[in-house]
Design a protein around this motif. Structure first.
Motif, short mmCIF file in Angstrom:
data_model
loop_
_atom_site.label_atom_id
_atom_site.label_comp_id
_atom_site.label_asym_id
_atom_site.label_seq_id
_atom_site.Cartn_x
_atom_site.Cartn_y
_atom_site.Cartn_z
N GLY A 176 68.30 44.27 32.62
CA GLY A 176 68.87 44.52 31.29
C GLY A 176 70.18 43.80 31.07
O GLY A 176 70.39 43.13 30.06
N GLY A 177 71.10 43.93 32.04
CA GLY A 177 72.40 43.26 31.94
C GLY A 177 72.25 41.76 31.94
O GLY A 177 72.96 41.04 31.22
N PHE A 178 71.31 41.26 32.73
CA PHE A 178 71.07 39.82 32.83
C PHE A 178 70.62 39.27 31.48
O PHE A 178 71.14 38.27 30.99
N PHE A 179 69.64 39.95 30.85
CA PHE A 179 69.14 39.48 29.55
C PHE A 179 70.21 39.60 28.47
O PHE A 179 70.27 38.78 27.55
N SER A 180 71.07 40.63 28.58
CA SER A 180 72.17 40.77 27.62
C SER A 180 73.09 39.56 27.67
O SER A 180 73.53 39.05 26.64
N ILE A 181 73.37 39.09 28.90
CA ILE A 181 74.22 37.91 29.07
C ILE A 181 73.55 36.68 28.45
O ILE A 181 74.19 35.90 27.75
N LEU A 182 72.25 36.53 28.70
CA LEU A 182 71.52 35.39 28.12
C LEU A 182 71.59 35.40 26.59
O LEU A 182 71.76 34.36 25.96
N LEU A 183 71.49 36.61 26.02
CA LEU A 183 71.57 36.74 24.56
C LEU A 183 72.98 36.41 24.07
O LEU A 183 73.15 35.66 23.09
N GLU A 184 74.00 36.95 24.75
CA GLU A 184 75.40 36.69 24.36
C GLU A 184 75.73 35.21 24.44
O GLU A 184 76.43 34.68 23.58
N GLN A 185 75.25 34.55 25.50
CA GLN A 185 75.53 33.12 25.69
C GLN A 185 74.66 32.25 24.78
O GLN A 185 74.74 31.03 24.82
N GLN A 186 73.79 32.90 23.99
CA GLN A 186 72.87 32.23 23.08
C GLN A 186 71.94 31.25 23.80
O GLN A 186 71.53 30.23 23.25
N LEU A 187 71.61 31.59 25.04
CA LEU A 187 70.62 30.80 25.79
C LEU A 187 69.21 31.19 25.37
O LEU A 187 68.28 30.42 25.48
N ILE A 188 69.09 32.44 24.90
CA ILE A 188 67.81 32.91 24.36
C ILE A 188 68.08 33.64 23.05
O ILE A 188 69.18 34.16 22.83
N ALA A 189 67.06 33.67 22.21
CA ALA A 189 67.09 34.42 20.95
C ALA A 189 65.64 34.61 20.53
O ALA A 189 64.74 34.01 21.12
N ARG A 190 65.40 35.42 19.51
CA ARG A 190 64.02 35.70 19.12
C ARG A 190 63.29 34.43 18.68
O ARG A 190 62.09 34.32 18.78
N ASP A 191 64.04 33.41 18.21
CA ASP A 191 63.40 32.16 17.80
C ASP A 191 63.74 31.01 18.75
O ASP A 191 63.62 29.84 18.42
N LYS A 192 64.17 31.38 19.98
CA LYS A 192 64.59 30.37 20.96
C LYS A 192 64.24 30.91 22.36
O LYS A 192 65.06 31.52 23.03
N VAL A 193 62.98 30.71 22.76
CA VAL A 193 62.49 31.35 23.98
C VAL A 193 62.16 30.36 25.11
O VAL A 193 61.72 30.78 26.17
N SER A 194 62.39 29.06 24.88
CA SER A 194 61.97 28.08 25.90
C SER A 194 62.72 28.25 27.22
O SER A 194 62.13 28.12 28.30
#
Length: 196
Positions: free
Chosen positions: A44-62
Protein backbone atom coordinates in the motif's frame (compact mmCIF):
# COMPACT_ATOMS: atom_id res chain seq x y z
CA UNK A 1 -14.55 4.56 -4.60
CA UNK A 2 -11.92 4.89 -7.33
CA UNK A 3 -11.62 1.54 -9.19
CA UNK A 4 -7.90 2.16 -9.80
CA UNK A 5 -7.21 2.56 -6.07
CA UNK A 6 -9.25 -0.57 -5.40
CA UNK A 7 -7.10 -2.44 -7.94
CA UNK A 8 -3.87 -1.17 -6.35
CA UNK A 9 -5.13 -2.16 -2.91
CA UNK A 10 -5.81 -5.71 -4.11
CA UNK A 11 -2.31 -5.83 -5.63
CA UNK A 12 -0.71 -4.63 -2.40
CA UNK A 13 -2.42 -7.27 -0.28
CA UNK A 14 -1.26 -10.05 -2.61
CA UNK A 15 2.43 -9.11 -2.66
CA UNK A 16 4.89 -11.14 -0.59
CA UNK A 17 7.69 -9.39 1.34
CA UNK A 18 10.26 -10.63 -1.17
CA UNK A 19 8.19 -9.33 -4.10
CA UNK A 20 7.86 -5.96 -2.38
CA UNK A 21 11.65 -5.90 -1.86
CA UNK A 22 12.12 -6.62 -5.57
CA UNK A 23 9.75 -3.81 -6.53
CA UNK A 24 11.57 -1.39 -4.22
CA UNK A 25 14.90 -2.44 -5.76
CA UNK A 26 13.57 -1.86 -9.30
CA UNK A 27 12.44 1.66 -8.37
CA UNK A 28 15.73 2.86 -6.85
CA UNK A 29 16.34 5.24 -9.77
CA UNK A 30 12.85 6.76 -9.51
CA UNK A 31 12.26 7.02 -5.76
CA UNK A 32 14.62 8.22 -3.01
CA UNK A 33 16.29 5.59 -0.80
CA UNK A 34 14.82 6.99 2.43
CA UNK A 35 11.27 6.86 1.07
CA UNK A 36 11.73 3.28 -0.11
CA UNK A 37 13.13 2.20 3.25
CA UNK A 38 10.06 3.63 4.98
CA UNK A 39 7.89 1.09 3.12
CA UNK A 40 7.97 -2.02 5.31
CA UNK A 41 5.31 -4.62 4.56
CA UNK A 42 2.31 -4.69 2.25
CA UNK A 43 2.50 -2.72 -0.96
CA UNK A 44 0.00 0.00 0.00
CA UNK A 45 2.71 2.49 0.97
CA UNK A 46 4.74 1.56 -2.09
CA UNK A 47 1.84 2.23 -4.49
CA UNK A 48 1.06 5.50 -2.66
CA UNK A 49 4.61 6.67 -3.40
CA UNK A 50 4.25 5.69 -7.07
CA UNK A 51 1.02 7.72 -7.24
CA UNK A 52 2.57 10.74 -5.46
CA UNK A 53 5.62 10.67 -7.76
CA UNK A 54 3.18 10.47 -10.71
CA UNK A 55 4.90 7.33 -11.98
CA UNK A 56 1.47 5.72 -12.20
CA UNK A 57 -2.07 7.04 -12.58
CA UNK A 58 -5.40 5.64 -13.73
CA UNK A 59 -4.53 6.65 -17.32
CA UNK A 60 -0.80 5.89 -17.02
CA UNK A 61 -0.19 2.23 -16.20
CA UNK A 62 2.81 1.24 -18.37
CA UNK A 63 5.35 1.67 -15.54
CA UNK A 64 3.22 -0.52 -13.26
CA UNK A 65 2.90 -3.07 -16.07
CA UNK A 66 6.70 -3.29 -16.42
CA UNK A 67 7.18 -3.64 -12.65
CA UNK A 68 4.66 -6.48 -12.35
CA UNK A 69 6.16 -8.29 -15.34
CA UNK A 70 9.65 -7.91 -13.81
CA UNK A 71 8.63 -9.74 -10.63
CA UNK A 72 6.88 -12.46 -12.70
CA UNK A 73 3.38 -11.73 -11.37
CA UNK A 74 1.51 -12.64 -14.55
CA UNK A 75 -1.74 -12.88 -12.56
CA UNK A 76 -1.49 -9.21 -11.59
CA UNK A 77 -0.44 -8.24 -15.13
CA UNK A 78 -3.59 -9.88 -16.50
CA UNK A 79 -5.74 -8.10 -13.87
CA UNK A 80 -4.17 -4.80 -14.93
CA UNK A 81 -4.79 -5.61 -18.61
CA UNK A 82 -8.42 -6.47 -17.87
CA UNK A 83 -8.79 -3.18 -15.98
CA UNK A 84 -7.49 -1.28 -19.02
CA UNK A 85 -9.59 -3.30 -21.52
CA UNK A 86 -12.77 -2.73 -19.56
CA UNK A 87 -12.32 0.96 -20.18
CA UNK A 88 -11.51 2.02 -16.64
CA UNK A 89 -8.67 4.03 -18.14
CA UNK A 90 -10.05 6.87 -20.21
CA UNK A 91 -8.88 10.21 -21.49
CA UNK A 92 -10.69 13.33 -20.20
CA UNK A 93 -10.72 14.89 -23.69
CA UNK A 94 -12.70 11.89 -24.96
CA UNK A 95 -16.01 13.38 -23.82
CA UNK A 96 -19.15 14.35 -25.75
CA UNK A 97 -19.88 18.04 -26.41
CA UNK A 98 -22.09 20.01 -24.00
CA UNK A 99 -25.25 19.67 -26.12
CA UNK A 100 -24.87 15.87 -26.32
CA UNK A 101 -24.23 15.74 -22.55
CA UNK A 102 -27.47 17.67 -21.94
CA UNK A 103 -29.37 15.26 -24.19
CA UNK A 104 -27.79 12.26 -22.43
CA UNK A 105 -28.68 13.62 -19.00
CA UNK A 106 -32.32 14.13 -20.03
CA UNK A 107 -32.51 10.70 -21.70
CA UNK A 108 -30.93 8.96 -18.72
CA UNK A 109 -33.44 10.59 -16.33
CA UNK A 110 -36.35 9.26 -18.40
CA UNK A 111 -34.75 5.80 -18.63
CA UNK A 112 -34.08 5.63 -14.87
CA UNK A 113 -37.67 6.65 -14.12
CA UNK A 114 -39.28 4.22 -16.57
CA UNK A 115 -37.11 1.09 -16.96
CA UNK A 116 -37.74 -1.39 -14.19
CA UNK A 117 -36.37 -4.82 -13.39
CA UNK A 118 -35.31 -5.47 -16.98
CA UNK A 119 -32.57 -2.81 -16.81
CA UNK A 120 -29.80 -5.42 -17.16
CA UNK A 121 -31.05 -6.40 -20.63
CA UNK A 122 -30.78 -2.76 -21.72
CA UNK A 123 -27.29 -2.32 -20.25
CA UNK A 124 -26.07 -5.54 -21.90
CA UNK A 125 -27.49 -4.30 -25.23
CA UNK A 126 -25.39 -1.13 -24.76
CA UNK A 127 -22.30 -3.37 -24.42
CA UNK A 128 -21.42 -2.93 -20.74
CA UNK A 129 -19.60 -6.03 -19.46
CA UNK A 130 -21.12 -8.48 -16.95
CA UNK A 131 -18.19 -7.80 -14.60
CA UNK A 132 -19.10 -4.10 -14.45
CA UNK A 133 -22.81 -4.83 -14.04
CA UNK A 134 -22.09 -7.21 -11.16
CA UNK A 135 -19.76 -4.67 -9.52
CA UNK A 136 -22.49 -2.02 -9.69
CA UNK A 137 -25.12 -4.38 -8.25
CA UNK A 138 -22.81 -5.29 -5.34
CA UNK A 139 -22.15 -1.59 -4.65
CA UNK A 140 -25.91 -0.78 -4.63
CA UNK A 141 -27.59 -4.03 -3.53
CA UNK A 142 -31.09 -2.76 -2.74
CA UNK A 143 -31.47 0.20 -5.07
CA UNK A 144 -32.67 -0.65 -8.59
CA UNK A 145 -32.80 3.00 -9.64
CA UNK A 146 -29.18 3.57 -8.59
CA UNK A 147 -28.02 0.33 -10.25
CA UNK A 148 -29.47 1.52 -13.55
CA UNK A 149 -28.15 5.08 -13.13
CA UNK A 150 -24.62 3.82 -12.33
CA UNK A 151 -24.74 1.40 -15.26
CA UNK A 152 -25.72 4.18 -17.65
CA UNK A 153 -22.88 6.37 -16.31
CA UNK A 154 -20.53 3.43 -16.80
CA UNK A 155 -21.67 3.15 -20.43
CA UNK A 156 -21.22 6.91 -20.86
CA UNK A 157 -17.70 6.79 -19.43
CA UNK A 158 -16.74 3.74 -21.49
CA UNK A 159 -18.01 5.17 -24.80
CA UNK A 160 -16.69 8.70 -24.17
CA UNK A 161 -17.51 11.00 -27.08
CA UNK A 162 -19.04 8.04 -28.95
CA UNK A 163 -21.84 7.85 -26.37
CA UNK A 164 -24.90 8.99 -28.32
CA UNK A 165 -28.51 9.35 -27.25
CA UNK A 166 -29.48 7.68 -30.53
CA UNK A 167 -27.67 4.53 -29.26
CA UNK A 168 -29.75 4.63 -26.07
CA UNK A 169 -32.95 4.87 -28.11
CA UNK A 170 -31.85 2.03 -30.44
CA UNK A 171 -31.01 -0.18 -27.45
CA UNK A 172 -34.38 0.56 -25.84
CA UNK A 173 -36.20 -0.39 -29.04
CA UNK A 174 -34.06 -3.54 -29.43
CA UNK A 175 -35.20 -4.56 -25.92
CA UNK A 176 -38.88 -3.90 -26.84
CA UNK A 177 -38.97 -0.92 -24.49
CA UNK A 178 -40.66 1.21 -27.14
CA UNK A 179 -42.76 3.21 -24.70
CA UNK A 180 -39.63 4.35 -22.86
CA UNK A 181 -37.90 5.11 -26.19
CA UNK A 182 -40.92 7.27 -27.19
CA UNK A 183 -40.78 9.11 -23.86
CA UNK A 184 -37.05 9.78 -24.34
CA UNK A 185 -37.70 11.17 -27.85
CA UNK A 186 -40.52 13.40 -26.55
CA UNK A 187 -38.30 14.73 -23.75
CA UNK A 188 -35.52 15.53 -26.24
CA UNK A 189 -37.72 17.40 -28.76
CA UNK A 190 -37.58 20.78 -26.97
CA UNK A 191 -33.84 20.37 -26.27
CA UNK A 192 -33.11 19.65 -29.93
CA UNK A 193 -35.40 22.45 -31.11
CA UNK A 194 -33.34 24.94 -29.11
CA UNK A 195 -30.20 24.14 -31.13
CA UNK A 196 -31.73 24.75 -34.57
Amino acid sequence: MDPFLTLLHSFSSSLSDSELSSLKFLCRDNIGKRRLEAVQSGGGGFFSILLEQQLIARDKVSFLHILLESIKREDLVSQLNQFVEEGEVYAPDDQPDMHEKRLQKAAMEVICDNVGRDWRMLIRKLGVSEVKIDRIVVANPYNLHEQLAQSLREWQKWKGKDAKVSDLIKALRACNMNLVADKVEQKLLPLNAGTR
